[in-house]
Scaffold this motif. Structure first.
Motif, PDB file in Angstrom:
ATOM      1  N   SER A 125       0.771  -1.133  -0.029  1.00 28.73           N
ATOM      2  CA  SER A 125      -0.100  -0.058  -0.027  1.00 28.73           C
ATOM      3  C   SER A 125       1.050   1.049  -0.145  1.00 28.73           C
ATOM      4  CB  SER A 125      -0.776   0.052   1.112  1.00 28.73           C
ATOM      5  OG  SER A 125      -0.266  -0.027   2.515  1.00 28.73           O
ATOM      6  N   TYR A 126       0.196   2.380  -0.486  1.00 27.32           N
ATOM      7  CA  TYR A 126       1.035   3.653  -0.593  1.00 27.32           C
ATOM      8  C   TYR A 126       0.265   4.743   0.317  1.00 27.32           C
ATOM      9  CZ  TYR A 126       2.917   7.507  -2.568  1.00 27.32           C
ATOM     10  OH  TYR A 126       3.538   8.859  -2.855  1.00 27.32           O
ATOM     11  N   SER A 127       0.756   5.224   1.288  1.00 27.29           N
ATOM     12  CA  SER A 127       0.009   6.162   2.076  1.00 27.29           C
ATOM     13  C   SER A 127       0.200   7.450   1.455  1.00 27.29           C
ATOM     14  CB  SER A 127       0.667   6.147   3.592  1.00 27.29           C
ATOM     15  OG  SER A 127       0.133   7.165   4.392  1.00 27.29           O
ATOM     16  N   ILE A 128      -1.146   8.180   1.401  1.00 30.96           N
ATOM     17  CA  ILE A 128      -1.298   9.620   0.787  1.00 30.96           C
ATOM     18  C   ILE A 128      -1.550  10.677   1.947  1.00 30.96           C
ATOM     19  CG2 ILE A 128      -2.450  10.902  -0.911  1.00 30.96           C
ATOM     20  CD1 ILE A 128      -3.224   8.257  -2.056  1.00 30.96           C
ATOM     21  N   ILE A 129      -2.554  10.083   2.826  1.00 30.97           N
ATOM     22  CA  ILE A 129      -2.965  11.041   3.980  1.00 30.97           C
ATOM     23  C   ILE A 129      -3.144  10.183   5.234  1.00 30.97           C
ATOM     24  CG2 ILE A 129      -4.723  12.499   5.189  1.00 30.97           C
ATOM     25  CD1 ILE A 129      -5.763  13.283   2.524  1.00 30.97           C
ATOM     26  N   GLU A 130      -2.143  10.631   6.561  1.00 29.00           N
ATOM     27  CA  GLU A 130      -2.118   9.994   7.565  1.00 29.00           C
ATOM     28  C   GLU A 130      -2.636  11.056   8.650  1.00 29.00           C
ATOM     29  OE1 GLU A 130       1.361   7.962   8.242  1.00 29.00           O
ATOM     30  OE2 GLU A 130       1.624   6.884   6.638  1.00 29.00           O
ATOM     31  N   ASP A 131      -3.669  10.505   9.228  1.00 29.13           N
ATOM     32  CA  ASP A 131      -4.285  11.446  10.602  1.00 29.13           C
ATOM     33  C   ASP A 131      -4.517  12.654  10.208  1.00 29.13           C
ATOM     34  OD1 ASP A 131      -4.046   9.141  12.335  1.00 29.13           O
ATOM     35  OD2 ASP A 131      -1.883   9.675  12.882  1.00 29.13           O
ATOM     36  N   GLY A 132      -5.144  13.008   8.936  1.00 30.05           N
ATOM     37  CA  GLY A 132      -5.470  14.202   8.269  1.00 30.05           C
ATOM     38  C   GLY A 132      -4.462  15.268   7.747  1.00 30.05           C
ATOM     39  N   CYS A 133      -3.178  14.416   7.824  1.00 24.66           N
ATOM     40  CA  CYS A 133      -2.114  15.141   7.375  1.00 24.66           C
ATOM     41  C   CYS A 133      -1.441  14.602   5.861  1.00 24.66           C
ATOM     42  CB  CYS A 133      -0.940  15.509   8.384  1.00 24.66           C
ATOM     43  SG  CYS A 133      -1.576  16.317   9.920  1.00 24.66           S
ATOM     44  N   THR A 134      -0.644  15.309   5.209  1.00 22.87           N
ATOM     45  CA  THR A 134       0.174  14.867   4.127  1.00 22.87           C
ATOM     46  C   THR A 134       0.923  13.494   4.772  1.00 22.87           C
ATOM     47  OG1 THR A 134      -0.181  16.575   2.888  1.00 22.87           O
ATOM     48  CG2 THR A 134       1.504  15.034   2.149  1.00 22.87           C
ATOM     49  N   ALA A 135       0.865  12.536   4.203  1.00 22.36           N
ATOM     50  CA  ALA A 135       1.671  11.472   4.525  1.00 22.36           C
ATOM     51  C   ALA A 135       3.176  11.719   4.407  1.00 22.36           C
ATOM     52  CB  ALA A 135       1.244  10.091   4.021  1.00 22.36           C
ATOM     53  N   PRO A 136       3.955  11.198   5.528  1.00 19.09           N
ATOM     54  CA  PRO A 136       5.595  11.364   5.166  1.00 19.09           C
ATOM     55  C   PRO A 136       5.900  10.639   3.971  1.00 19.09           C
ATOM     56  CG  PRO A 136       5.033  10.592   7.502  1.00 19.09           C
ATOM     57  CD  PRO A 136       3.548  10.357   6.586  1.00 19.09           C
ATOM     58  N   LEU A 137       7.016  11.405   3.444  1.00 20.88           N
ATOM     59  CA  LEU A 137       7.553  10.879   2.199  1.00 20.88           C
ATOM     60  C   LEU A 137       8.371   9.683   2.466  1.00 20.88           C
ATOM     61  CD1 LEU A 137       8.533  14.318   0.906  1.00 20.88           C
ATOM     62  CD2 LEU A 137       6.581  12.987  -0.011  1.00 20.88           C
ATOM     63  N   SER A 138       8.634   8.835   1.257  1.00 22.12           N
ATOM     64  CA  SER A 138       9.380   7.727   1.808  1.00 22.12           C
ATOM     65  C   SER A 138      10.280   7.229   0.490  1.00 22.12           C
ATOM     66  CB  SER A 138       8.524   6.347   2.055  1.00 22.12           C
ATOM     67  OG  SER A 138       7.618   6.136   0.943  1.00 22.12           O
ATOM     68  N   GLY A 139      11.233   6.594   0.393  1.00 20.05           N
ATOM     69  CA  GLY A 139      12.125   6.110  -0.545  1.00 20.05           C
ATOM     70  C   GLY A 139      12.626   7.275  -1.545  1.00 20.05           C
ATOM     71  N   GLY A 140      13.046   8.289  -0.734  1.00 25.73           N
ATOM     72  CA  GLY A 140      13.511   9.382  -1.700  1.00 25.73           C
ATOM     73  C   GLY A 140      12.409  10.043  -2.724  1.00 25.73           C
ATOM     74  N   GLU A 141      11.484   9.997  -2.096  1.00 28.76           N
ATOM     75  CA  GLU A 141      10.206  10.849  -3.116  1.00 28.76           C
ATOM     76  C   GLU A 141      10.306  12.205  -3.198  1.00 28.76           C
ATOM     77  OE1 GLU A 141       6.094   8.801  -2.899  1.00 28.76           O
ATOM     78  OE2 GLU A 141       6.610   9.324  -1.037  1.00 28.76           O
ATOM     79  N   PRO A 142      10.160  12.852  -4.204  1.00 23.48           N
ATOM     80  CA  PRO A 142      10.142  14.411  -4.185  1.00 23.48           C
ATOM     81  C   PRO A 142       9.129  15.030  -3.167  1.00 23.48           C
ATOM     82  CG  PRO A 142       9.074  13.621  -6.104  1.00 23.48           C
ATOM     83  CD  PRO A 142       9.549  12.428  -5.636  1.00 23.48           C
ATOM     84  N   SER A 143       9.628  16.418  -2.791  1.00 22.52           N
ATOM     85  CA  SER A 143       8.688  16.842  -1.609  1.00 22.52           C
ATOM     86  C   SER A 143       7.152  17.102  -2.204  1.00 22.52           C
ATOM     87  CB  SER A 143       9.270  18.203  -1.318  1.00 22.52           C
ATOM     88  OG  SER A 143       9.467  19.195  -2.406  1.00 22.52           O
ATOM     89  N   ASP A 144       6.903  17.243  -3.403  1.00 18.60           N
ATOM     90  CA  ASP A 144       5.798  17.431  -3.822  1.00 18.60           C
ATOM     91  C   ASP A 144       4.742  16.180  -4.467  1.00 18.60           C
ATOM     92  OD1 ASP A 144       7.131  17.140  -6.086  1.00 18.60           O
ATOM     93  OD2 ASP A 144       6.372  18.937  -6.989  1.00 18.60           O
ATOM     94  N   ALA A 145       5.405  14.936  -3.911  1.00 16.16           N
ATOM     95  CA  ALA A 145       4.936  13.815  -4.610  1.00 16.16           C
ATOM     96  C   ALA A 145       3.288  13.489  -4.264  1.00 16.16           C
ATOM     97  CB  ALA A 145       5.624  12.456  -4.148  1.00 16.16           C
ATOM     98  N   LYS A 146       3.018  14.294  -3.127  1.00 15.67           N
ATOM     99  CA  LYS A 146       1.734  13.966  -2.885  1.00 15.67           C
ATOM    100  C   LYS A 146       1.094  15.080  -1.740  1.00 15.67           C
ATOM    101  CE  LYS A 146       3.459  10.554   0.552  1.00 15.67           C
ATOM    102  NZ  LYS A 146       3.582   9.272   0.808  1.00 15.67           N
TER     103      LYS A 146
END
Length: 376
Positions: free
Chosen positions: A245-266
């Protein structure tokens, strides 16, 4: 009275009287012992009496009872029309026996009302319901009635300085109620969310996927219902609990980036606001899956609360907290799939390759790889 040849009339207001007669022997009727006394009495007939006020009284006299051919066992009743069954007639509007008296409130008995100038005429009809031999198959009799009319002033002036208005105040406690809302999760072509992603529409990796949680059928101008996307994520299959699974929003906030994602990935664009919530994410391909296994399903846990009740829990992202079990029950929404329609390249399945492609301009990007998603 001596020598009076004719009858003599005596009047009394009592119930009885004593009459003493004497003779001087001068009567011409000497052959019968001196005189003859013949006494007869006449009793006045009972008269009809009607009292017209809020409590109406009708007492029928002998003449009116005779006109109704009233006999013992008959029942007199008040009605606008002749009745063949007296069950529907109120008891106050029926009378029988030796003395006929009606006493009823103005609105108790059926009557006809007519405004005549500054007067109100109340017309009532008294009918005779004849006592009948119920053992016979047919009956024949003449139905008699008399009309009674009372006149009232159409208006009254009441002047008083002691009349105080009575204004009741009622305090009621209403139990909490619940309602149902239609909530939808849809994908869009742009950040203005004015054009839904059509079936078979293609998205070039890593172009953005725009998503909107919407409270449907809310009247214009109603902004009392707060929508909060608590958690949103993507899965590779149509199962919100599946991995990966790929987290987009966690606890109402933008989910933390992972695996070197760009800052605006989500990004969570709008959350904990009236009627809808929105977010976006860059399209991607799943690592270590073949092309025919590449699908994207998006899921969201959503809560709705009515702001005017003062019981909305507040924006989760501001407090960075977990929802307590049993509070703010959520509804889970899903949309998808997005299916891969062209092969991913090595650049698209490695962190370094993704970052390189991110830094390319649009023309270089499209000439370098052809991976795209189609919305089904």
């Amino acid at each position: 009275m001596a020598g009076e040849p004719g009858p003599i009339t005596l009047e009394t207001s009592g119930t009885g009287f004593e009459l003493i007669v004497t003779t001087d022997g001068s009567s011409a009727l000497s052959n019968v012992g001196g005189f003859v006394v013949a006494i007869s009495s006449v009793t006045d007939e009972a008269a009809t009496n009607i009292v017209c006020q809020e409590e109406i009284t009708i007492s029928l006299g002998d003449a009116d009872l005779a006109s109704l051919t009233y006999e013992s066992g008959d029942v007199l009743y008040i009605s606008s029309t002749r009745q063949i069954n007296l069950q529907s007639i109120p008891s106050k509007c029926k009378a029988t026996g030796d003395s006929i008296n009606f006493n009823f409130n103005l609105t108790d008995c059926d009557a006809q009302y007519e405004n005549v100038g500054d007067q109100v005429n109340v017309a009532m009809t008294v009918w005779n319901f004849k006592s009948m031999d119920r053992s016979t198959h047919v009956q024949r009799y003449v139905s008699h009635s008399i009309a009674v009319t009372c006149q009232f002033n159409a208006s009254y002036d009441v002047i008083s300085d002691v009349i105080m208005p009575q204004i009741p105040e009622n305090e009621q406690s209403i139990d909490p109620v619940s309602g149902e809302f239609q909530i939808s999760l849809n994908l869009y072509n742009n950040e203005f969310f004015n054009e839904s992603l059509a079936a078979n529409a293609e998205i070039i990796v890593p172009d953005y996927i725009f998503a909107k949680v919407n409270l449907d059928d809310i009247p214009p101008g109603v902004n009392d219902y707060i929508v909060q996307a608590e958690n949103c994520w993507a899965t590779q299959v149509d199962n919100s609990s599946a991995e990966p699974s790929y987290s987009i929003i966690e606890d109402g906030c933008t989910a933390p980036l992972s695996g070197g994602e760009p800052s605006d990935a989500k990004e969570s664009l709008r959350n904990y606001e009236p009627n809808f919530a929105t977010f976006k994410l860059q399209s991607f391909v799943w690592t270590n899956f073949t092309s025919n296994q590449q699908s994207i399903y998006i899921h969201c846990d959503v809560t709705i609360c009515q702001n005017s009740t003062g019981q909305c829990p507040g924006q989760m992202c501001m407090k960075r907290r977990r929802r307590a079990l049993g509070q703010n029950e959520f509804r889970r929404l899903s949309v998808g799939p997005l299916r891969l329609v062209s092969e991913p390249t090595e650049e698209q399945t490695t962190v370094e390759g993704k970052q390189m492609l991110k830094n390319m301009d649009e023309s270089d990007k499209k000439s370098t790889w052809f991976t795209s998603w189609k919305f089904c």
